[in-house]
Design a protein around this motif. Structure first.
Motif, PDB file in Angstrom:
ATOM      1  N   LEU A 226       0.493  -1.604  -0.171  1.00 15.51           N
ATOM      2  CA  LEU A 226      -0.418  -0.272   0.142  1.00 15.51           C
ATOM      3  C   LEU A 226       1.024   1.392  -0.140  1.00 15.51           C
ATOM      4  O   LEU A 226       1.118   1.993  -0.685  1.00 15.51           O
ATOM      5  CB  LEU A 226      -1.171   0.187   0.950  1.00 15.51           C
ATOM      6  N   LEU A 227       2.200   1.553   1.040  1.00 15.00           N
ATOM      7  CA  LEU A 227       2.515   2.614   0.792  1.00 15.00           C
ATOM      8  C   LEU A 227       3.694   2.525   1.470  1.00 15.00           C
ATOM      9  O   LEU A 227       4.588   1.084   2.005  1.00 15.00           O
ATOM     10  CB  LEU A 227       1.899   3.732   1.512  1.00 15.00           C
ATOM     11  N   ALA A 228       5.004   2.888   1.243  1.00 17.41           N
ATOM     12  CA  ALA A 228       6.061   2.938   1.338  1.00 17.41           C
ATOM     13  C   ALA A 228       6.593   4.181   3.019  1.00 17.41           C
ATOM     14  O   ALA A 228       6.669   5.241   2.954  1.00 17.41           O
ATOM     15  CB  ALA A 228       7.178   2.971   0.338  1.00 17.41           C
ATOM     16  N   LEU A 229       7.418   4.055   3.933  1.00 11.07           N
ATOM     17  CA  LEU A 229       7.034   4.684   4.514  1.00 11.07           C
ATOM     18  C   LEU A 229       8.702   5.113   4.699  1.00 11.07           C
ATOM     19  O   LEU A 229       9.039   4.552   3.556  1.00 11.07           O
ATOM     20  CB  LEU A 229       8.216   3.606   6.316  1.00 11.07           C
ATOM     21  N   GLY A 230       9.159   6.324   5.333  1.00 14.61           N
ATOM     22  CA  GLY A 230      10.161   7.510   5.042  1.00 14.61           C
ATOM     23  C   GLY A 230       9.800   8.042   3.811  1.00 14.61           C
ATOM     24  O   GLY A 230       8.957   8.114   3.094  1.00 14.61           O
ATOM     25  N   ASN A 239       6.966   1.198  -7.761  1.00 15.85           N
ATOM     26  CA  ASN A 239       5.910   1.638  -7.372  1.00 15.85           C
ATOM     27  C   ASN A 239       4.891   1.892  -6.000  1.00 15.85           C
ATOM     28  O   ASN A 239       3.845   2.722  -6.499  1.00 15.85           O
ATOM     29  CB  ASN A 239       5.033   1.645  -8.535  1.00 15.85           C
ATOM     30  N   VAL A 240       5.547   1.741  -5.491  1.00 12.37           N
ATOM     31  CA  VAL A 240       4.939   2.311  -3.413  1.00 12.37           C
ATOM     32  C   VAL A 240       5.429   4.001  -3.812  1.00 12.37           C
ATOM     33  O   VAL A 240       6.421   3.823  -3.439  1.00 12.37           O
ATOM     34  CB  VAL A 240       4.806   0.698  -3.152  1.00 12.37           C
ATOM     35  N   PRO A 241       3.985   3.972  -3.365  1.00 10.08           N
ATOM     36  CA  PRO A 241       4.438   5.639  -2.611  1.00 10.08           C
ATOM     37  C   PRO A 241       4.302   5.677  -1.684  1.00 10.08           C
ATOM     38  O   PRO A 241       4.532   4.926  -0.773  1.00 10.08           O
ATOM     39  CB  PRO A 241       2.492   6.304  -3.415  1.00 10.08           C
ATOM     40  N   THR A 242       5.131   6.500  -0.996  1.00  7.55           N
ATOM     41  CA  THR A 242       5.958   7.474   0.001  1.00  7.55           C
ATOM     42  C   THR A 242       4.389   7.859   0.831  1.00  7.55           C
ATOM     43  O   THR A 242       3.363   8.351   0.069  1.00  7.55           O
ATOM     44  CB  THR A 242       6.715   7.526  -0.086  1.00  7.55           C
ATOM     45  N   VAL A 243       5.136   8.030   2.021  1.00  7.38           N
ATOM     46  CA  VAL A 243       3.695   8.817   2.860  1.00  7.38           C
ATOM     47  C   VAL A 243       3.414  10.419   3.018  1.00  7.38           C
ATOM     48  O   VAL A 243       2.739  10.317   2.575  1.00  7.38           O
ATOM     49  CB  VAL A 243       4.669   8.680   4.969  1.00  7.38           C
ATOM     50  N   PRO A 244       5.096  10.708   2.683  1.00  9.06           N
ATOM     51  CA  PRO A 244       4.404  12.236   1.989  1.00  9.06           C
ATOM     52  C   PRO A 244       3.568  12.472   0.674  1.00  9.06           C
ATOM     53  O   PRO A 244       3.438  13.405   0.524  1.00  9.06           O
ATOM     54  CB  PRO A 244       5.912  12.830   1.438  1.00  9.06           C
ATOM     55  N   GLU A 245       3.903  11.200  -0.483  1.00  4.29           N
ATOM     56  CA  GLU A 245       3.603  11.389  -1.356  1.00  4.29           C
ATOM     57  C   GLU A 245       2.144  10.663  -1.853  1.00  4.29           C
ATOM     58  O   GLU A 245       1.462  11.786  -2.138  1.00  4.29           O
ATOM     59  CB  GLU A 245       3.716  10.318  -2.926  1.00  4.29           C
TER      60      GLU A 245
END
Lengths: 343, 513
Positions: A226-230, A239-245
C-alpha cells in the motif's frame, strides 16, 4: 622582518613535519590494522537463527569479507538479544569478534529496557549498514479495502507482529497512529513467514515488513503493497508511493517515533573497546566491498536488489541521536500499549 | 498435465549426470557422518556449506544440501537406537522403542524397520508431490491458527496414553513438561516466566540439552551406578545374524503397511503446513499408532510399530516440507530456511511461480530427497551390517559412560554455545534417572515440553485473530472429529467384539437341542 620570516618558516616546517608525522601515523595505523587481521580468524556472531534473512545475508557477505580482510570467518548463530549481549560482554576487544543484527532491534530493545538486555547501544562500534532497506505497509489480499482512504474508514483492523514491543509490532503501533487507523496489534507470531501466512489467509489485515519480504509476498499473491514508510521510494518496489507522496502529515507528537521506525537496516557491529584504528579499518573495508561486483551480484540474488552499504559513522550518529532522545522510549511504549491486545 | 509428467521424469533423469549424482552422494556421506554426532546435525553442515553454493551447478549444489538434510536424521537415529543417544526431538521418539530393542538384542530389526520406513516414506513423498502440487496452496491456506491449535491439542491428548502403566503418572510427567515449556520470554506479551533473571533462560529451554539429559544422560548415570552395559555381552549378534535381523525389520514395515501408510499421510499433511515442526508431527504419529494398536501396552518396551509410525511420518513430512518451501516460498523449519537461502543464491525465487519457471527443479529436488534416502539406507546397512558397529553396545561402562557423556555434553554445548546448556543436561539427567526408576514417562514429559509452547501460542493467536468461536471453522471441526474418533475407536471396537461374541454364543445356544 627577517625574524618574522624565520619564525614563519620554522612554524611552517613544524606544521609540515607534524602533518607528515600524523599522516604517517595514520598510514602506519591503517597498515598495522591490515597486518593485524592477516591470516587470523574472525568470529561473526549472527544474532538470529540459521536460515533467517540476517543469517543468509551474513553468509553471503562472509566469503567476500574474508578475502578483503585476508582472514577466515567463523559464523556463529546466537539467540537475538543474547547474541548482542555476548558480543558486548564477551566479544574480544581486538576487532576479531563481529556481530550482525537489525539496528532497530538493537536500539529498540535497549531504549525499551527489554528483559535481558545487557548492552548500551551507543558504546557499540557500528561498522556498516549492509541492508538499508525500506519498510512497506502490506495489506491482506482478503481485505475488502484496497486504498488508504478506505482503510482509514474501516473499523477493527488487525495488525500482526512477532514479539511484544519487537520492531514489527512497534512499527505497526506508530503507523496506526500516523495514519489514524482503527486497529489493534496482535503479537505472538513465530516469525515473518507465519505472519505472511496469516496475512495471506486474512487472519491479520496488515503487516509492515522490509521491502524484500514485501516484494516476495506481493509477487506470490500473499499481500498487497500500500505505501512505503519514509521519504524515499523503495528500490525494490519503486511503484509504491511514500507517506509524504500520499499527502500524509506526520504530527509533531509522533515525529521522532516515526523517524525511528523508518530508519535503520541490518548493521554490522563491534564490541566497545576495540582500537579506533581497527574500527576505522573495518569501516573502510566494508566501504571497499561496495565496489565488489561479485558481491553486488550475490546480494542482489539474495535480497532482490543491490543496495550500497551505509558507512558505519552515519549509523553510529543515528544510533547516538536516538539514544539521546529520552522521551522516545516512553512514546513508543505508550503507542504500543495503546494499540496492542496485550497491555 | 503432460508438462508436469515430463518435468517429473526429467527430474529423475537429472541424476543420470554423474557430476550431480556425485554431489548427491557427497551430501549423503556428510549427512551420515554429521548425523551421528548429537546436536551437530544437518543444519550445521548446511549452514557451513551455504556460501559454497554460490557459483556452483544449481542442481548439484541444491541436491547436496537436500541429501545432507535427509540423511542426517538417519545418522541421528542410528545412535539413538544403538546407544540411546538422540540428537534431536524426532530421534528421541525413535529411541523410545528402538533402544529397548537393542537392549533385548534386536538392534538390527529396529534399524531395518527405521531405514525401510524412512526410505518408503520418502518415496511416497515423491509420488504424493506429483498429486499434491495443484492443491498444496489451498490446503495450506485452509490451515489457520485455529487448526494448528487443534492439531497440537490432538498431540497433547496422547499424554496419558504414553505412560506404560499409570495414566496418572503420564499426565503428571506431561504437565511438568508443559510447565517447563513456559520458561522464558512469553512471545505475545514480552513477559519473562521462571527465568529468575538468568540470561540463558530468557530464550526458553532448548529441546536438545533437555532430551540429551532425560534419555542419554539418565541411561549413562544408571549404567555408571549399576555397572551395566547397554547389552549384556553376547546378546547382540553381529554379522549374518545382524543382517538377518535387519531384513526382518524391513519385512515388519510391509506387515504393518496400513500403519505405515496412515503415518505417511499424517506426516505429509503436517509437513505441508508451515508452523508444525518434525518434533510435533512424530509425536502425534506415535500417539495415533499407540492409540490404534492392538497391543498398546507394548509401546515403549521395544515395539516395532513405535519405530515404523514416527519414522514414516518424519520422512513423508520432509517431502511435503520441501514442496511447501519450493512452491509457496514458506519454509517450515530451519533446514528449509537455509535451503530457501541456497535457492535464492542460485537465482531461483521459490514461490508459486516456480511451478511455471522451475517445475523441473522442484521435481529434481524431491527425487533427490528420495534417492538420498535409498542410498543412505544402503550405505547404513553396509556400515552396520558389515562393520559390526553394534559391538559398541557391549563396551563396559568404564569405557562407554565417560565417552558418551563427553559427546552428550559437547552436543548440548553446541546447540547454543553456552556452558549453561551443559548444566541443563546434567539437571535433566538426574530428573530422567529419577523418572525412570519411579516409572514416570519421560516420553510424556518431552511431549508436554515440545507441545506446551505451541499450544499456548496458537490458542492465543486463534482467539485474537478469529474470536472465541474459532473452533467453528470447518477444518477445525474436522480435526475435532478426528480427535474424538481416535478416543472412541477402541471402546467401539471392544463393544462390537463383545456384541459379536455374545451373538455367536447365542447362535451356539440356539443350535443346541
Amino acid at each position: 622582518m627577517d625574524r618574522m620570516i624565520k619564525h614563519m618558516a620554522v612554524i611552517g616546517v613544524l606544521v609540515v613535519l607534524s602533518g607528515l608525522i600524523m599522516g604517517g601515523r595514520a598510514a602506519l595505523g591503517a597498515d598495522a590494522s591490515e597486518e593485524f587481521f592477516r591470516g587470523k580468524t574472525v568470529d561473526w556472531i549472527v544474532a538470529l537463527e540459521a536460515g533467517s534473512t540476517t543469517d543468509l545475508i551474513a553468509r553471503t557477505i562472509a566469503p567476500f569479507l574474508a578475502k578483503e580482510l585476508n582472514v577466515k570467518i567463523k559464523i556463529e548463530n546466537r539467540k537475538t538479544d543474547e547474541g548482542i549481549n555476548y558480543l558486548y560482554n564477551q566479544g574480544t576487544k581486538d576487532g576479531l569478534t563481529l556481530g550482525i543484527k537489525d539496528s532497530d532491534s538493537i536500539i529498540g530493545n535497549d531504549i525499551a529496557k527489554a528483559p535481558g538486555v545487557q548492552y548500551e547501544t551507543e558504546k557499540l562500534n557500528f561498522i556498516a549498514d549492509v541492508y538499508p532497506s525500506t519498510k512497506i505497509f502490506l495489506i491482506s489480499p482478503k481485505l475488502p479495502y484496497k486504498t488508504l482512504d478506505a482503510l482509514k474508514k474501516a473499523k477493527g483492523l488487525r495488525a500482526g507482529g512477532t514479539s511484544a514491543k519487537g520492531s514489527l509490532a512497534v512499527t505497526c503501533a506508530v503507523m496506526i497512529e500516523v495514519l489514524g487507523l482503527d486497529a489493534k496489534i496482535i503479537t505472538g507470531f513465530k516469525g515473518s513467514k507465519e505472519l505472511t501466512l496469516a496475512t495471506a489467509r486474512g487472519e491479520v489485515d496488515f503487516m509492515i515488513p522490509r521491502d524484500t519480504t514485501a516484494m516476495r509476498n506481493e509477487k506470490d499473491g500473499y499481500a498487497v503493497s500500500l505505501l512505503a514508510l519514509g521519504n524515499k521510494r523503495s528500490a525494490v518496489l519503486p511503484n509504491v508511493p511514500t507517506v509524504p507522496e500520499l499527502g500524509i502529515k506526520v504530527s509533531k507528537e509522533v515525529a521522532t517515533a516515526y523517524k525511528f521506525v523508518t530508519s535503520g537496516g541490518l548493521t554490522v557491529v563491534l564490541p566497545p573497546g576495540v582500537p579506533e584504528a581497527r574500527v576505522e579499518h573495518l569501516r573502510k573495508v566494508f566501504q571497499r566491498l561496495n565496489n565488489n561486483l561479485e558481491l553486488q551480484k550475490a546480494m542482489a540474488k539474495m535480497t532482490g536488489v543491490w543496495l550500497p552499504f551505509v558507512p558505519g559513522q552515519d549509523v553510529q550518529q543515528e544510533m547516538a541521536a536516538i539514544k539521546a532522545d529520552k522521551a522516545l522510549a516512553t512514546k513508543l511504549d505508550a503507542l504500543f500499549k495503546k494499540y496492542s491486545v496485550v497491555r | 498435465m503432460l508438462e508436469s509428467l515430463e518435468a517429473f521424469v526429467q527430474g529423475f533423469l537429472n541424476y543420470a549426470d554423474l557430476f550431480r549424482f556425485g554431489f548427491l552422494m557427497l551430501g549423503v556421506l556428510v549427512g551420515i557422518f554429521i548425523g551421528v554426532v548429537p546436536a551437530l546435525g544437518g543444519i550445521v553442515a548446511m549452514s557451513l556449506l551455504l556460501p559454497l553454493v554460490f557459483g556452483m551447478d544449481k542442481i548439484a549444489a541444491l541436491s547436496m544440501l537436500v541429501a545432507i538434510h535427509a540423511i542426517s536424521g538417519t545418522g541421528d537415529n542410528i545412535t539413538s537406537i544403538l546407544m540411546g543417544l538422540p540428537g534431536s526431538g524426532p530421534a528421541a521418539i525413535t529411541l523410545l522403542d528402538g533402544f529397548p530393542m537393542t537392549r533385548k538384542g534386536e538392534p538390527g530389526k529396529a534399524l531395518g524397520a527405521m531405514m525401510c520406513a524412512d526410505t518408503m516414506g520418502a518415496l511416497l513423498g515423491v509420488g504424493l508431490a506429483f498429486v499434491m502440487i495443484p492443491i498444496v496452496r489451498p490446503l495450506v491456506m485452509s490451515f489457520g491458527n485455529s487448526e494448528l491449535f487443534f492439531l497440537i491439542l490432538m498431540g497433547l491428548s496422547f499424554l496419558a496414553i504414553l505412560s506404560k502403566e499409570s495414566p496418572v503418572k503420564g499426565l503428571m510427567a506431561g504437565f511438568t513438561g508443559i510447565i517447563l515449556s513456559l520458561v522464558g520470554l512469553q512471545h505475545s506479551t514480552g513477559v519473562d516466566r521462571f527465568a529468575f533473571g538468568k540470561d540463558f533462560l530468557l530464550g526458553g529451554l532448548d529441546i536438545v540439552p533437555v532430551i540429551l539429559g532425560l534419555f542419554a544422560g539418565a541411561e549413562m548415570f544408571q549404567m555408571a551406578v549399576f555397572k551395566e552395559t547397554i547389552v549384556p555381552g553376547g546378546v547382540v549378534k553381529a554379522g549374518k545374524e545382524l543382517r538377518r535381523q535387519f531384513f526382518a525389520g524391513v519385512k515388519e514395515v510391509f506387515q504393518h503397511k496400513w500403519l505405515w501408510f496412515r503415518s505417511c499421510v499424517l506426516g505429509y499433511v503436517m509437513g505441508l503446513i508451515p508452523g508444525i515442526g518434525s518434533e510435533v508431527a512424530v509425536w502425534v504419529s506415535y500417539g495415533q499408532a499407540k492409540q490404534t494398536s492392538k497391543h498398546p501396552e507394548l509401546f515403549g518396551t521395544g515395539c516395532i510399530e513405535g519405530i515404523i509410525a514416527p519414522e514414516s511420518t518424519n520422512n513423508a513430512k520432509e517431502g511435503a516440507s520441501l514442496l511447501t518451501t519450493l512452491c509457496l516460498g514458506l519454509p517450515s523449519g530451519v533446514a528449509m530456511a537455509i535451503l530457501l537461502g541456497a535457492l535464492l543464491l542460485q537465482g531461483v525465487i521459490p514461490g508459486p511461480s516456480i511451478l511455471t519457471t522451475d517445475l523441473e527443479l522442484t521435481f529434481t529436488l524431491i527425487w533427490g530427497l528420495a534417492l538420498a534416502n535409498i542410498i543412505g539406507a544402503v550405505l547404513c546397512f553396509y556400515i552396520i551390517g558389515y562393520l559390526n558397529l553394534t559391538w559398541l553396545t557391549t563396551l563396559p561402562p568404564r569405557v562407554l559412560v565417560p565417552t558418551i557423556l563427553s559427546v552428550v555434553y559437547l552436543g548440548s554445548y553446541t546447540t547454543d554455545n553456552q556452558i549453561a546448556a551443559i548444566g541443563v543436561t546434567i539437571v535433566f539427567s538426574i530428573i530422567g534417572l529419577v523418572m525412570k526408576r519411579g516409572g514416570y514417562s519421560r516420553a510424556a514429559m518431552v511431549l508436554g515440553f515440545i507441545l506446551g509452547r505451541f499450544f499456548e501460542g496458537y490458542f492465543f493467536l486463534a482467539l485474537q485473530t478469529m474470536g472465541p468461536l474459532f473452533f467453528l471453522r470447518p477444518a477445525s471441526l474436522g480435526i475435532i472429529v478426528i480427535i474424538i474418533s481416535l478416543y472412541i475407536y477402541r471402546p467401539i471396537q471392544s463393544f462390537m467384539q463383545r456384541r459379536r461374541g455374545r451373538s455367536a454364543l447365542e447362535e451356539i445356544a440356539g443350535e443346541e437341542p
